[in-house]
Design an enzyme around this catalytic site. Structure first.
Site, PDB file in Angstrom:
ATOM      1  N   SER A  70      35.146  40.212  43.779  1.00 62.76           N
ATOM      2  CA  SER A  70      36.345  40.887  44.193  1.00 62.76           C
ATOM      3  C   SER A  70      36.184  42.403  44.350  1.00 62.76           C
ATOM      4  O   SER A  70      36.955  43.036  45.057  1.00 62.76           O
ATOM      5  CB  SER A  70      37.466  40.618  43.171  1.00 62.76           C
ATOM      6  OG  SER A  70      37.124  41.157  41.905  1.00 62.76           O
ATOM      7  N   SER A  89      32.231  39.621  39.957  1.00 63.88           N
ATOM      8  CA  SER A  89      32.826  40.603  40.872  1.00 63.88           C
ATOM      9  C   SER A  89      32.217  41.993  40.852  1.00 63.88           C
ATOM     10  O   SER A  89      32.567  42.825  41.687  1.00 63.88           O
ATOM     11  CB  SER A  89      34.321  40.723  40.598  1.00 63.88           C
ATOM     12  OG  SER A  89      34.963  39.569  41.080  1.00 63.88           O
ATOM     13  N   LYS A  99      38.122  50.850  40.473  1.00 66.89           N
ATOM     14  CA  LYS A  99      38.732  49.645  41.041  1.00 66.89           C
ATOM     15  C   LYS A  99      40.233  49.645  40.770  1.00 66.89           C
ATOM     16  O   LYS A  99      40.670  50.031  39.671  1.00 66.89           O
ATOM     17  CB  LYS A  99      38.075  48.409  40.402  1.00 66.89           C
ATOM     18  CG  LYS A  99      38.429  47.083  41.059  1.00 66.89           C
ATOM     19  CD  LYS A  99      37.694  45.940  40.355  1.00 66.89           C
ATOM     20  CE  LYS A  99      37.901  44.598  41.029  1.00 66.89           C
ATOM     21  NZ  LYS A  99      37.197  43.497  40.323  1.00 66.89           N
TER      22      LYS A  99
HETATM   23  N1  GLN Z   1      34.723  35.430  42.643  1.00 72.52           N
HETATM   24  C1  GLN Z   1      35.107  35.009  41.329  1.00 72.52           C
HETATM   25  C2  GLN Z   1      36.527  34.541  41.341  1.00 72.52           C
HETATM   26  O1  GLN Z   1      37.125  34.549  42.368  1.00 72.52           O
HETATM   27  C3  GLN Z   1      34.901  36.125  40.363  1.00 72.52           C
HETATM   28  C4  GLN Z   1      36.041  37.024  40.240  1.00 72.52           C
HETATM   29  C5  GLN Z   1      35.785  38.179  39.347  1.00 72.52           C
HETATM   30  O2  GLN Z   1      34.703  38.353  38.786  1.00 72.52           O
HETATM   31  N2  GLN Z   1      36.806  38.962  39.180  1.00 72.52           N
HETATM   32  O3  GLN Z   1      37.053  34.164  40.357  1.00 72.52           O
END
Ligand code: GLN
Length: 503
Positions: A155, A179, A80
């Site tokens: 994400s 994410s 990532k």
């Molecule tokens: N979707 C969640 C957020 O926007 C989780 C993000 C993540 O785990 N990096 O915060």
């Protein structure tokens, strides 16, 4: 000859050990696959052809020379774009870091390099890991290999889509609120958020430091365990790293036996707001677990109802502070303010941050700054921290009664691009089931649980265990994977449509 991109990491490792396949052949096959499908999928922000092949060549030479190498040496991997990679761009999906080449490796990346895994490239993500769809990436979204008109989750949608599209057998993601797990659920892949402190955060660009955790993204539970074993464990460079051995995840995966285990269905997760197909596949898995000899009971975790609200105070608070370092002074984008001949440092910072951050990042910086401001701190941030404690207590109480908790991973299957983009709350709700684990620091794993009847798209089940009890997650997930493979006559991903190959 077998298509090497269809092999799991475990199968590739066996093929290397048997001298049937070389690391260069395996790496080249995946680079070719990326060239053929990634113009559609857009899982990668950067592909490192030369670096990956150089690592593969070195591994082949070492093996040929009789040097002992790590079993996964030569198995390609994607990372990532939030993990620092020495000499390779690291953008976090943001314009503000465009062109930044870190001078050092994240510990996770360093461990991959020491073990000889060719790094294919960096995967797309929502800007600074804020989002559930990759639509917040400054470089355009990633598409879900199951349906290119739909999101791959976020994400870490890039890592999940790359694995689902056979561009790589392994990927590393990060999970702050879901994410790794939610992209896993909506792409039919396996995603693991380890125990907080179980995998080093050194060299991860921080979103919310008390919640962030890196972990494996793979097509099988065994591959996730093999990767977990490699990247996990104590790191003196991370002050929150736990100084204890990595749980015995590979052995647990090979056990795959739930008989006599106590499994708790979380009453608060899975009701209203969950798509019928998600619920149906969840019920199927619960029935399978009972049939396999697990003792399944319902468990209530009443404070989970407040997890999302607490998270959206704690995360923005920490993020607003972590993102303050992007000030255009030391690295990253620098923008000259319009119409000012000799701008002050503040004016440059302001213009650069205005141009470099996207809307979602700005929204959270404003929210976090507000929640932390004097006069509001106790009411918002302070209250959220209290809720966090209550959630941890709910987990403690639940784990007195059961070994593992289960819930659907995400409330819906992959949605269409644009469906939730203008409605932040609708976007946030994707993580309703995954966030409690981050708030409490406990490990979570998402494993495919089937296809929803209404749209034929993949669905995942989430397993949760006490801190450092990842072995339980891998054991149960491997059992679920085996039982479902029997029903489907193979892995769920085999049901995905073939992507068009462009040459
Ligand atoms: N979707 C969640 C957020 O926007 C989780 C993000 C993540 O785990 N990096 O915060």
């Amino acid at each position: 000859m077998t298509d090497l991109t269809r092999l799991t990491a475990a199968a590739l490792a066996d093929a290397f050990a048997a001298r049937e396949v070389s690391a260069v052949e395996a790496t080249q096959a995946h680079l070719d696959r990326i060239a053929a499908v990634d113009s559609d999928v857009h899982a990668f922000l950067h592909v490192d052809v030369d670096g990956a092949l150089a690592t593969a060549r070195a591994v082949d030479d070492a093996r040929a020379g009789g040097t002992a190498v790590h079993p996964l040496a030569g198995v390609p991997i994607a990372v990532k774009d939030l993990l620092a990679t020495n000499g390779l761009p690291t953008t976090c999906g943001s314009k503000i870091l465009q062109g930044w080449i870190p001078p050092y490796d994240a510990t996770v990346v360093a461990r991959l390099k020491v073990a000889g895994l060719p790094i294919l490239g960096k995967t797309n993500m929502d800007e600074f890991a804020m989002g559930s769809s990759t639509e917040h990436s400054a470089y355009g979204p990633t598409r879900n290999p199951w349906d290119l008109g739909r999101i791959p989750g976020g994400s870490g949608g890039g890592s999940a889509a790359a694995v689902a599209a056979y561009e790589t057998p392994l990927a590393v993601g990060t999970d702050t609120g879901g994410s790794i797990r939610q992209p896993g659920a909506v792409t039919g892949t396996v995603g693991v958020k380890p125990t907080y402190g179980g995998v080093s955060r050194y060299g991860l660009v921080a979103l919310a430091s008390s919640l962030d955790q890196a972990g494996p993204v793979t097509r099988t539970v065994l591959d996730a365990a093999l990767l977990h074993q490699l990247i996990g464990g104590h790191d003196p460079l991370d002050s929150t790293s736990i100084d204890s051995p990595v749980p015995a995840v590979v052995e647990a995966t090979r056990r795959a036996d739930v008989s006599g285990m106590r499994i708790g269905v979380i009453a608060e997760l899975g009701g209203e707001g969950y798509q019928p197909g998600v619920r149906a596949r969840f019920d199927d898995v619960v029935a399978l677990l009972s049939k396999a000899g697990a003792d399944v009971v319902e468990v209530s975790c009443p404070s989970f109802d407040y997890a999302l609200a607490a998270y959206y105070l704690i995360l923005p608070s920490e993020a607003s502070s972590n993102l303050a370092k992007f000030d255009a002074m030391r690295y990253g984008l620098r923008v000259a303010p319009d119409g000012v001949e000799v701008p002050s440092a503040e004016e440059v910072m302001s213009a650069s941050r205005a141009a470099g951050f996207g809307d979602e990042v700005k929204r959270r910086i404003i929210l976090g700054t507000y929640a932390l401001s004097s006069g509001y701190y106790d009411a918002y941030y302070g209250s959220a921290q209290k809720v966090r404690t209550l959630i941890a207590r709910d987990f403690d109480a639940a784990f007195e009664e059961v070994d593992v908790l289960v819930s659907p991973t995400a409330p819906t299957t992959a949605f269409r691009f644009g469906d939730k983009l203008d409605d932040p709350l609708a976007m946030y709700l994707n993580d309703i089931a995954t966030i409690p684990a981050n708030l409490a620091g406990v490990p979570g794993l998402s494993v495919p649980s089937g296809l929803a009847d209404e749209d034929g798209l993949p669905v995942g089940v989430q397993l949760l265990a006490p801190a450092l009890a990842e072995d339980r997650l891998y054991n149960v997930a491997a059992a679920i994977e085996a039982m479902l493979a029997e029903q489907w006559g193979g892995p769920l991903l085999a049901q995905a449509p073939e992507l068009e190959v462009r040459t």
